[in-house]
Design an enzyme around this catalytic site. Sequence first.
Site, PDB file in Angstrom:
ATOM      1  N   ASP A  59     -11.442   7.673   8.601  1.00 30.53           N
ATOM      2  CA  ASP A  59     -10.245   8.511   8.582  1.00 30.53           C
ATOM      3  C   ASP A  59      -8.998   7.641   8.699  1.00 30.53           C
ATOM      4  O   ASP A  59      -8.831   6.898   9.670  1.00 30.53           O
ATOM      5  CB  ASP A  59     -10.302   9.506   9.752  1.00 30.53           C
ATOM      6  CG  ASP A  59      -9.094  10.423   9.801  1.00 30.53           C
ATOM      7  OD1 ASP A  59      -9.191  11.548   9.286  1.00 30.53           O
ATOM      8  OD2 ASP A  59      -8.047  10.009  10.352  1.00 30.53           O
ATOM      9  N   TYR A  64      -0.446   5.490   9.040  1.00 29.13           N
ATOM     10  CA  TYR A  64      -1.174   4.479   9.817  1.00 29.13           C
ATOM     11  C   TYR A  64      -0.931   3.079   9.263  1.00 29.13           C
ATOM     12  O   TYR A  64      -1.199   2.090   9.947  1.00 29.13           O
ATOM     13  CB  TYR A  64      -2.683   4.753   9.805  1.00 29.13           C
ATOM     14  CG  TYR A  64      -3.126   6.051  10.430  1.00 29.13           C
ATOM     15  CD1 TYR A  64      -2.232   6.877  11.109  1.00 29.13           C
ATOM     16  CD2 TYR A  64      -4.451   6.466  10.330  1.00 29.13           C
ATOM     17  CE1 TYR A  64      -2.653   8.070  11.666  1.00 29.13           C
ATOM     18  CE2 TYR A  64      -4.877   7.663  10.889  1.00 29.13           C
ATOM     19  CZ  TYR A  64      -3.975   8.465  11.549  1.00 29.13           C
ATOM     20  OH  TYR A  64      -4.402   9.642  12.100  1.00 29.13           O
ATOM     21  N   LYS A  93      -4.083  11.112   4.514  1.00 24.50           N
ATOM     22  CA  LYS A  93      -3.181  12.227   4.822  1.00 24.50           C
ATOM     23  C   LYS A  93      -1.792  12.000   4.249  1.00 24.50           C
ATOM     24  O   LYS A  93      -1.310  10.866   4.174  1.00 24.50           O
ATOM     25  CB  LYS A  93      -3.080  12.419   6.340  1.00 24.50           C
ATOM     26  CG  LYS A  93      -4.413  12.492   7.042  1.00 24.50           C
ATOM     27  CD  LYS A  93      -4.246  12.645   8.554  1.00 24.50           C
ATOM     28  CE  LYS A  93      -5.563  12.427   9.260  1.00 24.50           C
ATOM     29  NZ  LYS A  93      -5.914  10.987   9.372  1.00 24.50           N
ATOM     30  N   HIS A 126      -0.513  16.006   6.896  1.00 21.10           N
ATOM     31  CA  HIS A 126      -0.641  15.436   8.236  1.00 21.10           C
ATOM     32  C   HIS A 126       0.103  16.231   9.310  1.00 21.10           C
ATOM     33  O   HIS A 126      -0.305  16.253  10.469  1.00 21.10           O
ATOM     34  CB  HIS A 126      -0.115  13.997   8.217  1.00 21.10           C
ATOM     35  CG  HIS A 126      -0.677  13.120   9.292  1.00 21.10           C
ATOM     36  ND1 HIS A 126      -0.651  11.757   9.234  1.00 21.10           N
ATOM     37  CD2 HIS A 126      -1.296  13.413  10.463  1.00 21.10           C
ATOM     38  CE1 HIS A 126      -1.224  11.249  10.312  1.00 21.10           C
ATOM     39  NE2 HIS A 126      -1.604  12.240  11.072  1.00 21.10           N
TER      40      HIS A 126
END
Length: 303
Positions: A59, A64, A93, A126
Amino acid sequence: MVASLFSGGVTTGIMQQAITLSNGVSMPLVGLGTYKTRGREIIFSAVKAALQAGYRLFDTAAVYRNETELGEALRILLPKFGLKREDVFITSKLSPGGQGQEGCQRALSLSLSNLKLDYLDLFLIHWPGVQNLQPKDLRNRELRNQSWAALEEIYKSGKVRAIGVSNYTVTHLEDLLKHATVVPHVNQVEYHPHYLQKELKCFCDNQGIFFQAYSSLGTTVKDSPLLKDERVISVAEKLSRTPAQVLLRWATQQGVGVLPKSTNEDHIKEDIQLSFDLSTEDVDSLSNLNICQKYAWNPCDVI
């Protein structure tokens, strides 16, 4: 529903449970979370340990900032474990800065490019809000609904196998369902014994939206209050398991997906070793701590 085992590649000794999403796509119940996991060497080490331990779900997210490194690690490491692209499940996301019809299309293309993939297994919105907009700005609703319309087109094109949302409340989901032609396959939210979202989980269950948890172990600080909870520790000692394993099994025993995050090889290995059951009494005990403590961001103020 919790279904068969998710396998592929070399035998690890861990038989991974999988669930079947409402569209028939199989998804592992346990995946490796990569929030705050950055740096090529760190990511390669974590992915290698995860594949060896039996993880088949990874994930990530645009925010990120590790899609490129994760994609590279998987391309290099999968063959070493006798695995192919189709043997793993990859989630990314849409960032709050990418909301809107055109922004969502561009964001998906960029994520695919970063990961060097032809398709994603799951793509999520997200956050229900939009970057640089106040939580009460009505444009949040308008733009996220545009994003969902774009996601439906992307899904129908075959570039993603499933679509969903993250951090959506019941209100956000009710608004989405007024316009959606595809019901979200997943809602990824904070969920653990210190923050039970019973109404949200019930709503998702009734709508056929798979409920996936993040922050299952509490905060990312050194001493998580959840891992230090006396009742969690008591159950762990009784079962000769770690507090993390107890918390993760508490969720998966309810059919809730989990995404434990770690760069520690021993923890990565332990966090997927969940082939044990909590007693009904232990599940009830952990589900009735009478604590309401959120450890991550709160979407409730976003209109």
